[in-house]
Write an enzyme that holds these catalytic residues in place. Sequence first.
Site, PDB file in Angstrom:
ATOM      1  N   LYS A   1     -41.043 -24.863  18.734  1.00 21.87           N
ATOM      2  CA  LYS A   1     -40.148 -23.794  19.190  1.00 21.87           C
ATOM      3  C   LYS A   1     -40.066 -22.727  18.102  1.00 21.87           C
ATOM      4  O   LYS A   1     -39.384 -22.872  17.105  1.00 21.87           O
ATOM      5  CB  LYS A   1     -38.744 -24.323  19.502  1.00 21.87           C
TER       6      LYS A   1
ATOM      7  N   ILE B   1     -27.277 -24.939  10.789  1.00 19.02           N
ATOM      8  CA  ILE B   1     -27.962 -25.430  11.995  1.00 19.02           C
ATOM      9  C   ILE B   1     -28.687 -26.737  11.691  1.00 19.02           C
ATOM     10  O   ILE B   1     -28.738 -27.650  12.524  1.00 19.02           O
ATOM     11  CB  ILE B   1     -28.871 -24.335  12.575  1.00 19.02           C
TER      12      ILE B   1
ATOM     13  N   GLU C   1     -26.179 -18.188   0.351  1.00 18.04           N
ATOM     14  CA  GLU C   1     -27.507 -17.619   0.591  1.00 18.04           C
ATOM     15  C   GLU C   1     -27.352 -16.275   1.315  1.00 18.04           C
ATOM     16  O   GLU C   1     -26.658 -16.191   2.318  1.00 18.04           O
ATOM     17  CB  GLU C   1     -28.333 -18.571   1.457  1.00 18.04           C
TER      18      GLU C   1
ATOM     19  N   CYS D   1     -36.677 -18.574   1.716  1.00 19.40           N
ATOM     20  CA  CYS D   1     -35.780 -19.700   1.427  1.00 19.40           C
ATOM     21  C   CYS D   1     -35.760 -20.025  -0.060  1.00 19.40           C
ATOM     22  O   CYS D   1     -34.760 -20.479  -0.580  1.00 19.40           O
ATOM     23  CB  CYS D   1     -36.204 -20.919   2.223  1.00 19.40           C
TER      24      CYS D   1
ATOM     25  N   GLU E   1     -35.923 -28.565   6.284  1.00 16.62           N
ATOM     26  CA  GLU E   1     -36.206 -27.597   5.205  1.00 16.62           C
ATOM     27  C   GLU E   1     -35.200 -26.476   5.383  1.00 16.62           C
ATOM     28  O   GLU E   1     -35.334 -25.669   6.303  1.00 16.62           O
ATOM     29  CB  GLU E   1     -37.630 -27.041   5.339  1.00 16.62           C
TER      30      GLU E   1
ATOM     31  N   SER F   1     -31.616 -22.519   8.784  1.00 13.67           N
ATOM     32  CA  SER F   1     -30.413 -22.425   7.952  1.00 13.67           C
ATOM     33  C   SER F   1     -29.738 -23.791   7.814  1.00 13.67           C
ATOM     34  O   SER F   1     -29.872 -24.672   8.667  1.00 13.67           O
ATOM     35  CB  SER F   1     -29.453 -21.421   8.582  1.00 13.67           C
TER      36      SER F   1
HETATM   37  P1  NAP Z   1     -31.778 -20.436  11.955  1.00 15.56           P
HETATM   38  O1  NAP Z   1     -30.856 -19.441  12.512  1.00 15.56           O
HETATM   39  O2  NAP Z   1     -31.230 -21.714  11.441  1.00 15.56           O
HETATM   40  O3  NAP Z   1     -32.872 -20.689  13.096  1.00 15.56           O
HETATM   41  C1  NAP Z   1     -34.009 -21.467  12.867  1.00 15.56           C
HETATM   42  C2  NAP Z   1     -34.567 -21.967  14.184  1.00 15.56           C
HETATM   43  O4  NAP Z   1     -33.619 -22.855  14.784  1.00 15.56           O
HETATM   44  C3  NAP Z   1     -34.841 -20.864  15.193  1.00 15.56           C
HETATM   45  O5  NAP Z   1     -36.018 -21.203  15.906  1.00 15.56           O
HETATM   46  C4  NAP Z   1     -33.610 -20.953  16.079  1.00 15.56           C
HETATM   47  O6  NAP Z   1     -33.826 -20.423  17.380  1.00 15.56           O
HETATM   48  C5  NAP Z   1     -33.388 -22.448  16.129  1.00 15.56           C
HETATM   49  N1  NAP Z   1     -32.032 -22.851  16.527  1.00 15.56           N
HETATM   50  C6  NAP Z   1     -30.899 -22.118  16.478  1.00 15.56           C
HETATM   51  N2  NAP Z   1     -29.865 -22.842  16.942  1.00 15.56           N
HETATM   52  C7  NAP Z   1     -30.339 -24.046  17.296  1.00 15.56           C
HETATM   53  C8  NAP Z   1     -29.749 -25.231  17.839  1.00 15.56           C
HETATM   54  N3  NAP Z   1     -28.452 -25.307  18.098  1.00 15.56           N
HETATM   55  N4  NAP Z   1     -30.553 -26.302  18.087  1.00 15.56           N
HETATM   56  C9  NAP Z   1     -31.869 -26.243  17.794  1.00 15.56           C
HETATM   57  N5  NAP Z   1     -32.476 -25.159  17.292  1.00 15.56           N
HETATM   58  C10 NAP Z   1     -31.721 -24.068  17.023  1.00 15.56           C
HETATM   59  O7  NAP Z   1     -32.611 -19.835  10.735  1.00 15.56           O
HETATM   60  P2  NAP Z   1     -33.318 -18.429  10.673  1.00 15.56           P
HETATM   61  O8  NAP Z   1     -32.250 -17.405  10.538  1.00 15.56           O
HETATM   62  O9  NAP Z   1     -34.335 -18.316  11.731  1.00 15.56           O
HETATM   63  O10 NAP Z   1     -34.112 -18.577   9.276  1.00 15.56           O
HETATM   64  C11 NAP Z   1     -33.506 -18.357   8.059  1.00 15.56           C
HETATM   65  C12 NAP Z   1     -33.115 -19.669   7.403  1.00 15.56           C
HETATM   66  O11 NAP Z   1     -34.240 -20.520   7.286  1.00 15.56           O
HETATM   67  C13 NAP Z   1     -32.616 -19.466   5.985  1.00 15.56           C
HETATM   68  O12 NAP Z   1     -31.472 -20.238   5.772  1.00 15.56           O
HETATM   69  C14 NAP Z   1     -33.765 -19.969   5.135  1.00 15.56           C
HETATM   70  O13 NAP Z   1     -33.384 -20.388   3.854  1.00 15.56           O
HETATM   71  C15 NAP Z   1     -34.326 -21.054   5.969  1.00 15.56           C
HETATM   72  N6  NAP Z   1     -35.721 -21.339   5.603  1.00 15.56           N
HETATM   73  C16 NAP Z   1     -35.995 -22.484   4.900  1.00 15.56           C
HETATM   74  C17 NAP Z   1     -37.288 -22.770   4.515  1.00 15.56           C
HETATM   75  C18 NAP Z   1     -37.612 -24.022   3.732  1.00 15.56           C
HETATM   76  O14 NAP Z   1     -38.775 -24.395   3.668  1.00 15.56           O
HETATM   77  N7  NAP Z   1     -36.628 -24.690   3.149  1.00 15.56           N
HETATM   78  C19 NAP Z   1     -38.322 -21.916   4.878  1.00 15.56           C
HETATM   79  C20 NAP Z   1     -38.032 -20.767   5.589  1.00 15.56           C
HETATM   80  C21 NAP Z   1     -36.711 -20.503   5.960  1.00 15.56           C
HETATM   81  P3  NAP Z   1     -33.464 -18.894  17.711  1.00 15.56           P
HETATM   82  O15 NAP Z   1     -34.445 -18.085  16.985  1.00 15.56           O
HETATM   83  O16 NAP Z   1     -33.633 -18.782  19.172  1.00 15.56           O
HETATM   84  O17 NAP Z   1     -32.069 -18.682  17.239  1.00 15.56           O
END
Ligand code: NAP
Length: 505
Positions: free
Chosen positions: A189, A246, A399, A298, A264, A243
Amino acid sequence: MSTIQQSAAEKPSVKRDFYHLIINGEKVESSNGGTIKTYNPATGELVANVAKATKEDAENAVQAARQAFDHGKWRKYPVNKRSRVLNKIASIMRSRFNELVELEILDTGKSLSTAQGQVNQAIEDFEFYAGAIVSHGGRVNALPGQFHNYTEKEPVGVCAQIIPWNYPLMMAAWKIAPAIAVGCSIIVKPASLTPLTAIVLGEICLEAGVPAGVVNIVPGSGSEVGNYLVEHELVDKVAFTGSTPIGKNIMARASQTLKRVTLELGGKSPNIVFADCDMEAAVAGSLYGIFYNTGQSCEARSRLYVHEDIYDEFVNKFVEKTKQLRLGNPFDEGTQVGSIIDQNQLDVIDGFVQSAITDGADILAGGKAAVVAGFENGYWYEPTVIANVNHDMKVVKEEIFGPVVVIMKFKDEKEAVKLANDTEFGLGSAIWTKDGARATRVANQIQAGIVMVNCPFSAMPGTPFGGYKQSGFGRELCIETLDLYTETKSIVSYYGSHPLNPLGV
Ligand code: NAP
Ligand code: MG
């Protein structure tokens, strides 16, 4: 004020107007005809319409993946054959390199060199796992007496893989490559904001010979489709990048069916500059550490700690170079900083900066939305440096996920380590020093999954990537990832000549 570049000539586009879901080897529309519109955040323009998966589509994808895993041939292929298909995926990606780069830039607003580096790494990830899988397996254990024990690695099953918008293709590669290498079936997804390259990668998997149902791609709402996959009883594992809030929510819901989970998550990574550093390298590496990918990273080194003896010199140089960073047409080779992903994220970033001002911090560079000539309808923020901060401030604790760094002074190694570890996160970290013993000492004490020593890079195929503390658990991009997509089966046998009769019956 950052230097703003005028837009350069547009390149001919290979993008399509519509992108399909991939379910059971077919390119399909959404069951209710719904679409996601995906925009170019650098310009605000519509890039394409994308089929938006519903719960019904997600169900079809789960059934296809389950069928492919339980009754299909992929996991039963000799490992060399799976390896060849992974290499074929890499070679098709290479032949479509420019298309993948273009789509990634259009969907995210990231700069050309940033997108090229990430597409290149995504290709190398498939090559890495094509090699790694061949030697991945169980082991033989020494047992006393006439017993023999060996272990086998079996694919964990059907995996839901949920990815974020900041590195759309690279995160898809980090998930898809190891999972299919071991023989799993997957449902990916992508993030709603950036679905394009994951879909094309799914198409490439099919073209390379991955059987129908093994790789399914279902862009759709996280709370609807993502949630459905996380709770589905026929899904064996969830691999999530996104994040921390989530991630916690997903872990709680996945526990109902006791799924395997890897997470991650977010970060607030420290960057420690000692007085004995190579000043030029430390300034350049620290700039890259925060402003790479427009800070939407991240492992962004967003907390900069500088020794008091060199604080003024370092900060002057760092701020001067920050102000020279070029924002502009993402397709221009000279552009160093791309756009922010959307208005919402822009508001979040500015909210953090405003909170710092309210808390009494000093803005040394940036501090507001940027106006980029020719790109006035896009989302841009000036690379921002904030000083005079402390660890009680929101801007230091949370963050931000944008081009904003906070700088603090420290007086000795002990204080540097204490400040670095004073966070709920533990993903990346960096140390700048010419003293090898100090580098080793500090690296040993830092509570983070990754420590960069005199080095701005953290993620290359083979290097374990993942967090301590609330940055999640599990490791990607490395050999160990293969263990996280497998179960270990232990086979114990007896080869003695006397029958065993432990109950004496
Ligand atoms: P996000 O808001 O947590 O969303 C990530 C994914 O989860 C998206 O595909 C989102 O779909 C989906 N999602 C949202 N709500 C959900 C739910 N209730 N159940 C299942 N899936 C759900 O994160 P983001 O804003 O896309 O990305 C930024 C974050 O990612 C930052 O916190 C960053 O640090 C982290 N990150 C971590 C790494 C690592 O390797 N540690 C790498 C890259 C990014 P939608 O798009 O439809 O909302
Ligand atoms: Mg987009």
